[in-house]
Design a protein around this motif. Structure first.
Motif, short mmCIF file in Angstrom:
data_model
loop_
_atom_site.label_atom_id
_atom_site.label_comp_id
_atom_site.label_asym_id
_atom_site.label_seq_id
_atom_site.Cartn_x
_atom_site.Cartn_y
_atom_site.Cartn_z
N TYR A 37 40.66 -34.38 -31.71
CA TYR A 37 40.25 -35.60 -32.44
C TYR A 37 39.05 -35.41 -33.30
CZ TYR A 37 44.16 -37.50 -30.00
OH TYR A 37 45.65 -37.62 -29.79
N TYR A 38 38.45 -34.31 -33.61
CA TYR A 38 37.41 -34.13 -34.64
C TYR A 38 37.63 -34.81 -35.87
CZ TYR A 38 34.07 -31.73 -31.59
OH TYR A 38 33.11 -31.43 -30.78
N ILE A 39 36.66 -35.66 -36.46
CA ILE A 39 36.78 -36.04 -37.66
C ILE A 39 36.49 -34.71 -38.64
CG2 ILE A 39 35.65 -37.53 -39.39
CD1 ILE A 39 35.12 -39.44 -36.88
N ASP A 40 37.40 -34.77 -39.87
CA ASP A 40 37.03 -33.62 -40.99
C ASP A 40 35.59 -33.42 -41.07
OD1 ASP A 40 36.95 -31.99 -42.86
OD2 ASP A 40 39.04 -32.21 -43.16
N GLN A 41 34.87 -32.27 -40.77
CA GLN A 41 33.43 -32.15 -41.13
C GLN A 41 33.13 -31.16 -42.16
OE1 GLN A 41 31.48 -34.31 -39.55
NE2 GLN A 41 32.52 -34.81 -37.60
N SER A 42 34.35 -30.62 -43.02
CA SER A 42 34.16 -29.58 -43.71
C SER A 42 33.14 -29.84 -44.85
CB SER A 42 35.61 -29.26 -44.27
OG SER A 42 36.29 -30.29 -44.77
N ALA A 43 33.18 -31.36 -45.27
CA ALA A 43 32.23 -31.56 -46.45
C ALA A 43 30.73 -31.52 -45.96
CB ALA A 43 32.62 -32.71 -47.03
N LYS A 44 30.58 -31.74 -44.76
CA LYS A 44 29.28 -31.89 -44.22
C LYS A 44 28.48 -30.79 -43.53
CE LYS A 44 27.89 -35.44 -41.59
NZ LYS A 44 28.46 -36.60 -40.41
N PHE A 45 29.39 -29.80 -42.99
CA PHE A 45 29.03 -28.55 -42.21
C PHE A 45 28.14 -27.83 -43.06
CE2 PHE A 45 29.31 -24.35 -40.41
CZ PHE A 45 28.85 -24.72 -39.16
N ASP A 46 27.00 -27.57 -42.57
CA ASP A 46 26.27 -26.35 -43.25
C ASP A 46 26.10 -25.21 -42.42
OD1 ASP A 46 24.77 -28.04 -41.38
OD2 ASP A 46 23.14 -28.54 -43.08
N PHE A 47 25.55 -25.34 -41.19
CA PHE A 47 25.41 -24.02 -40.20
C PHE A 47 25.40 -24.68 -38.88
CE2 PHE A 47 21.17 -25.60 -41.76
CZ PHE A 47 20.44 -25.69 -40.27
N ASP A 48 25.51 -23.84 -37.87
CA ASP A 48 25.69 -24.25 -36.48
C ASP A 48 24.25 -24.87 -36.07
OD1 ASP A 48 28.22 -23.41 -35.86
OD2 ASP A 48 27.51 -21.44 -35.67
N ASP A 66 51.52 -38.15 -32.64
CA ASP A 66 51.28 -37.23 -33.55
C ASP A 66 49.75 -36.59 -33.28
OD1 ASP A 66 53.99 -36.97 -34.67
OD2 ASP A 66 53.20 -38.40 -36.28
N VAL A 67 49.33 -35.50 -32.74
CA VAL A 67 48.15 -35.12 -32.36
C VAL A 67 47.58 -34.46 -33.62
CG1 VAL A 67 46.43 -33.82 -30.78
CG2 VAL A 67 48.54 -34.90 -30.05
N PRO A 68 46.54 -34.79 -34.13
CA PRO A 68 45.84 -33.88 -35.09
C PRO A 68 45.50 -32.52 -34.82
CG PRO A 68 44.55 -36.18 -34.62
CD PRO A 68 45.52 -35.80 -33.73
N ILE A 69 45.44 -31.67 -35.77
CA ILE A 69 45.31 -30.34 -35.49
C ILE A 69 43.70 -30.02 -36.20
CG2 ILE A 69 45.85 -27.88 -35.88
CD1 ILE A 69 48.77 -28.78 -35.85
N TYR A 70 42.84 -29.76 -35.41
CA TYR A 70 41.54 -29.54 -36.01
C TYR A 70 41.37 -28.01 -36.02
CZ TYR A 70 36.58 -29.79 -36.54
OH TYR A 70 35.19 -29.67 -37.15
N ASP A 71 40.93 -27.45 -37.31
CA ASP A 71 40.56 -26.21 -37.40
C ASP A 71 39.12 -25.78 -36.99
OD1 ASP A 71 40.18 -23.41 -38.30
OD2 ASP A 71 41.29 -23.76 -39.71
N PHE A 72 38.51 -25.06 -35.96
CA PHE A 72 37.34 -24.77 -35.76
C PHE A 72 36.45 -23.93 -36.71
CE2 PHE A 72 38.60 -26.76 -31.90
CZ PHE A 72 37.69 -27.60 -31.53
N ALA A 73 37.27 -22.89 -37.35
CA ALA A 73 36.99 -22.16 -38.20
C ALA A 73 36.25 -22.79 -39.67
CB ALA A 73 37.86 -20.96 -38.68
#
Ligand SMILES: Nc1ncnc2c1ncn2[C@@H]1O[C@H](COP(=O)(O)OP(=O)(O)OP(=O)(O)O)[C@@H](O)[C@H]1O
Ligand SMILES: [Mg+2]
Length: 200
Positions: free
Chosen positions: A41-52, A83-90
Motif C-alpha cells: 500500500y505504499y504510495i508511488d514515491q518515484s517522483a520524490k525519491f532521491d536517495f535512501d 485488488d491489491v496494488p503492486i509496489y515496485d521497491f526498485a
C-alpha cells in the motif's frame, strides 16, 4: 475454524520477525489463510525519491495509503475479492497491474504501522505485536539490506538512525498498547503454538 473471515494484525518494528511469524502461521493454516502486506500500500514515491534516507520517509504513515487498506479489509470481511496494488521497491512506484486477493478464513496483515492507525483497528480480530530489541532489529536489517538488497553499510545505518528509529519510537512502539498478544525472540515458538491453538 469458522467460515467467517478473521483478520489478524501482525505488527512490530522492522526486523522484529513479523514476516517470519506470519509465514509460520500461514504454513500451518495452508489453504485457509493468506498474508496481506502493508508494504503493498505504499504510495508511488518515484517522483520524490532521491536517495535512501533522503526526501522520502518510508517509515512515516503518510507514505502509505491506509484509507485503501481499510476499505480492502472491510471488503474482505464482506466476502469480496480485493485488488491489491503492486509496489515496485526498485523504482519506488506503483505498478499498473494489481493482484487479486480472494477472501479466506484467516487474513494475516503484516506491517510495521498497522496498529498505529485508528481507522484499521476496528477491522482486526486479533492484534499481535512482535517485539525485539533495537540492537537485534538493526543487526538483522543491516545483514538483510547489505546481503540481499545490495546496500552499503553506511546507507543502511544512516537510514536506520535518521528515519527508521525515530518513526519506530513515534508510531510503532506506542502502538504496542493495542496488542492483545506480544511475541518476542524468547517466546516466539511458544506464541506460535498459542496462536495456532487460538485460531484453530
Ligand atoms: N524467532 C526468530 N529466531 C531467529 N531469527 C529470526 C526469528 N524471527 C525472525 N528472524 C530472522 O530475522 C530477520 C528479520 O525477520 P523478518 O523478516 O520476519 O522481520 P520483519 O519484522 O518482517 O521485518 P521488516 O519489517 O523489515 O519486513 C530474518 O532474517 C529472519 O529469518
Ligand atoms: Mg517483513
Amino acid at each position: 475454524m469458522s467460515c467467517k473471515t478473521k483478520i489478524i494484525a501482525i505488527a512490530g518494528g522492522s526486523g522484529s520477525g513479523k514476516t517470519t511469524f506470519a509465514r509460520r502461521l500461514d504454513q500451518h493454516f495452508g489453504q485457509c489463510s493468506r498474508i496481506l502486506l502493508q508494504d503493498s500500500y505504499y504510495i508511488d514515491q518515484s517522483a520524490k525519491f532521491d536517495f535512501d534516507g533522503g526526501s522520502v520517509n518510508f517509515d512515516h504513515p503518510s507514505a502509505l495509503d491506509f484509507d485503501l487498506l481499510a476499505t480492502h479489509l472491510e471488503e474482505l470481511k464482506n466476502g469480496k475479492t480485493i485488488d491489491v496494488p503492486i509496489y515496485d521497491f526498485a523504482t519506488h512506484s506503483r505498478q499498473k497491474e494489481v493482484e487479486k486477493f480472494d477472501p479466506c478464513e484467516l487474513v494475516l496483515v503484516d506491517g510495521i504501522l498497522i496498529l498505529s492507525q485508528e481507522q484499521l483497528l476496528p477491522h482486526f480480530d486479533i492484534n499481535i505485536y512482535v517485539d525485539a530489541h533495537e540492537d537485534l532489529r538493526f543487526d538483522r536489517r543491516l545483514r538483510r539490506d547489505v546481503e540481499e538488497r545490495g546496500r552499503t553499510e553506511e546507507g543502511v545505518r544512516n537510514q536506520f538512525f535518521k528515519q527508521v528509529k525515530p518513526m519506530h519510537d513515534q508510531f510503532v512502539e506506542p502502538s504496542k498498547g493495542h496488542a492483545h498478544h506480544i511475541v518476542d525472540p524468547e517466546n516466539f515458538d511458544e506464541m506460535l503454538e498459542k496462536m495456532i491453538d487460538l485460531l484453530s
